[in-house]
Design a protein around this motif. Sequence first.
Motif, mmCIF file in Angstrom:
data_model
loop_
_atom_site.group_PDB
_atom_site.id
_atom_site.type_symbol
_atom_site.label_atom_id
_atom_site.label_comp_id
_atom_site.label_asym_id
_atom_site.label_seq_id
_atom_site.Cartn_x
_atom_site.Cartn_y
_atom_site.Cartn_z
ATOM 1 N N THR A 81 -19.947 72.510 16.632
ATOM 2 C CA THR A 81 -19.986 73.753 15.850
ATOM 3 C C THR A 81 -21.423 74.156 15.536
ATOM 4 O O THR A 81 -21.776 75.339 15.637
ATOM 5 C CB THR A 81 -19.177 73.586 14.556
ATOM 6 O OG1 THR A 81 -17.809 73.251 14.888
ATOM 7 C CG2 THR A 81 -19.172 74.875 13.738
ATOM 8 N N TRP A 82 -22.273 73.195 15.196
ATOM 9 C CA TRP A 82 -23.688 73.515 14.970
ATOM 10 C C TRP A 82 -24.304 74.153 16.212
ATOM 11 O O TRP A 82 -25.016 75.166 16.120
ATOM 12 C CB TRP A 82 -24.472 72.253 14.617
ATOM 13 C CG TRP A 82 -24.535 71.880 13.172
ATOM 14 C CD1 TRP A 82 -24.035 70.755 12.575
ATOM 15 C CD2 TRP A 82 -25.162 72.623 12.108
ATOM 16 N NE1 TRP A 82 -24.298 70.739 11.232
ATOM 17 C CE2 TRP A 82 -25.001 71.883 10.917
ATOM 18 C CE3 TRP A 82 -25.850 73.832 12.056
ATOM 19 C CZ2 TRP A 82 -25.495 72.313 9.686
ATOM 20 C CZ3 TRP A 82 -26.343 74.269 10.826
ATOM 21 C CH2 TRP A 82 -26.161 73.518 9.662
ATOM 22 N N THR B 104 -12.776 80.149 10.924
ATOM 23 C CA THR B 104 -12.752 81.460 11.581
ATOM 24 C C THR B 104 -13.744 81.478 12.746
ATOM 25 O O THR B 104 -13.427 81.960 13.844
ATOM 26 C CB THR B 104 -13.116 82.562 10.575
ATOM 27 O OG1 THR B 104 -12.139 82.578 9.521
ATOM 28 C CG2 THR B 104 -13.157 83.925 11.260
ATOM 29 N N PHE B 105 -14.938 80.953 12.520
ATOM 30 C CA PHE B 105 -15.936 80.885 13.592
ATOM 31 C C PHE B 105 -15.443 80.007 14.732
ATOM 32 O O PHE B 105 -15.570 80.367 15.915
ATOM 33 C CB PHE B 105 -17.258 80.337 13.046
ATOM 34 C CG PHE B 105 -18.315 80.152 14.092
ATOM 35 C CD1 PHE B 105 -19.110 81.214 14.496
ATOM 36 C CD2 PHE B 105 -18.495 78.920 14.707
ATOM 37 C CE1 PHE B 105 -20.073 81.058 15.485
ATOM 38 C CE2 PHE B 105 -19.458 78.746 15.692
ATOM 39 C CZ PHE B 105 -20.245 79.819 16.079
ATOM 40 N N GLN B 106 -14.869 78.866 14.410
ATOM 41 C CA GLN B 106 -14.385 77.938 15.439
ATOM 42 C C GLN B 106 -13.288 78.573 16.287
ATOM 43 O O GLN B 106 -13.286 78.433 17.517
ATOM 44 C CB GLN B 106 -13.885 76.650 14.782
ATOM 45 C CG GLN B 106 -15.003 75.798 14.190
ATOM 46 C CD GLN B 106 -14.497 74.667 13.321
ATOM 47 O OE1 GLN B 106 -13.451 74.783 12.655
ATOM 48 N NE2 GLN B 106 -15.214 73.556 13.303
ATOM 49 N N ARG B 107 -12.360 79.281 15.660
ATOM 50 C CA ARG B 107 -11.289 79.937 16.425
ATOM 51 C C ARG B 107 -11.876 80.983 17.377
ATOM 52 O O ARG B 107 -11.438 81.109 18.519
ATOM 53 C CB ARG B 107 -10.299 80.606 15.472
ATOM 54 C CG ARG B 107 -9.419 79.634 14.688
ATOM 55 C CD ARG B 107 -8.304 80.376 13.967
ATOM 56 N NE ARG B 107 -7.588 79.486 13.056
ATOM 57 C CZ ARG B 107 -7.840 79.400 11.750
ATOM 58 N NH1 ARG B 107 -8.774 80.178 11.206
ATOM 59 N NH2 ARG B 107 -7.167 78.561 10.996
ATOM 60 N N GLY B 108 -12.871 81.711 16.903
ATOM 61 C CA GLY B 108 -13.469 82.749 17.732
ATOM 62 C C GLY B 108 -14.229 82.207 18.926
ATOM 63 O O GLY B 108 -14.469 82.937 19.889
ATOM 64 N N ARG B 109 -14.590 80.916 18.884
ATOM 65 C CA ARG B 109 -15.313 80.289 19.998
ATOM 66 C C ARG B 109 -14.457 79.251 20.709
ATOM 67 O O ARG B 109 -14.944 78.428 21.470
ATOM 68 C CB ARG B 109 -16.602 79.625 19.491
ATOM 69 C CG ARG B 109 -17.811 80.540 19.494
ATOM 70 C CD ARG B 109 -17.683 81.642 18.483
ATOM 71 N NE ARG B 109 -18.779 82.627 18.557
ATOM 72 C CZ ARG B 109 -18.857 83.662 17.719
ATOM 73 N NH1 ARG B 109 -17.945 83.854 16.773
ATOM 74 N NH2 ARG B 109 -19.854 84.516 17.843
ATOM 75 N N HIS B 110 -13.155 79.280 20.466
ATOM 76 C CA HIS B 110 -12.202 78.389 21.128
ATOM 77 C C HIS B 110 -12.522 76.913 20.865
ATOM 78 O O HIS B 110 -12.369 76.061 21.741
ATOM 79 C CB HIS B 110 -12.158 78.665 22.638
ATOM 80 C CG HIS B 110 -11.895 80.092 22.983
ATOM 81 N ND1 HIS B 110 -10.666 80.696 22.767
ATOM 82 C CD2 HIS B 110 -12.709 81.058 23.495
ATOM 83 C CE1 HIS B 110 -10.728 81.967 23.141
ATOM 84 N NE2 HIS B 110 -11.951 82.215 23.588
#
Length: 311
Positions: free
Chosen positions: A303-304, A286-292
């Motif tokens: 990601t870190w 979810t976090f990754q999708r929100g940051r493309h």
Amino acid sequence: MNGKPATPPFSACWTRLAVGAATAATVVLGTAAQATAATATPAAASVYYTPAQAKAKLREAGITWRSSRNCENKNKNGCTSFQGIRRATVDGVIALKRASRCTIVITGAAEIPPHKTTGTYTHGKGYKVDVALNPCVNRYIPQHARKIGSATWAAGSVEYLRESNHWDIKYKGGTGPTTPAGRAWPTLGAGSRGHAVTTAQQLLRIKADGRYGPATGQAVKTFQRKHRLAADGVLGPATWQRLAPTLRSGAHGSAVRALQAQLRRHGARIAVDGRYGKATATAVRTFQRGRHLTPDGITGPTTWRRLLTAN
């Protein structure tokens, strides 16, 4: 070289390229852009540094240069010349120095021989520099760029080719990001406070109070010595790269708890239990999708970095 502006001896056959309405028109610099600073148009003057300007900027950043023949003639083999060097190229090398904290020694710049003269992004046209090999640079570039060939890496518009005794660095469109995702690791030192400090303390397995005091500085130095890094007690990109491990489903321990705490800071409703289960993997996606970012559920360096730097 005497430090006075000089005319870069580029071909006069460059033409204006129409790129379309979306990007308007991109001008490929022609003869007028090669004039000296005294006669160049304002647009051309903004593209290049004079040799004196380039050397002053590099010297201020702590970057040195050398040549095998101790000369600065653009048209002579064995020289290192800044005649016709692009601003983006100089600024890019300075960005590399600041991000890596490595010793940077330029062994080739905008001179023509013995470099390739055909194509757009050449030494003679000011797009490239050669940087001497050293353990710090040799480690930093592969860690912070993606591999695109047997000895080639890229980060943004910057390409790094490792040759026998130097890095050939091409700045095609600017300084490029210091990391592939365009977000640098946070640099922390004595007096720093906040969530990134807390995460670092959790990864170091020391008391996590969010304050970078003497105990944290000493823990960082110990970690740096263990991993053969410069033991300066400053938590910069090279140290983060070793400290923040790649985590995925099945992982467990203090690093997972540090990750879960960061995910909760970004709104994830998960337990901080130190287990990288389905809920944690879903929160990472979810976090990754929100940051493309690629939503693979794996917490790697990109990601870190985004977790530590995103608001």
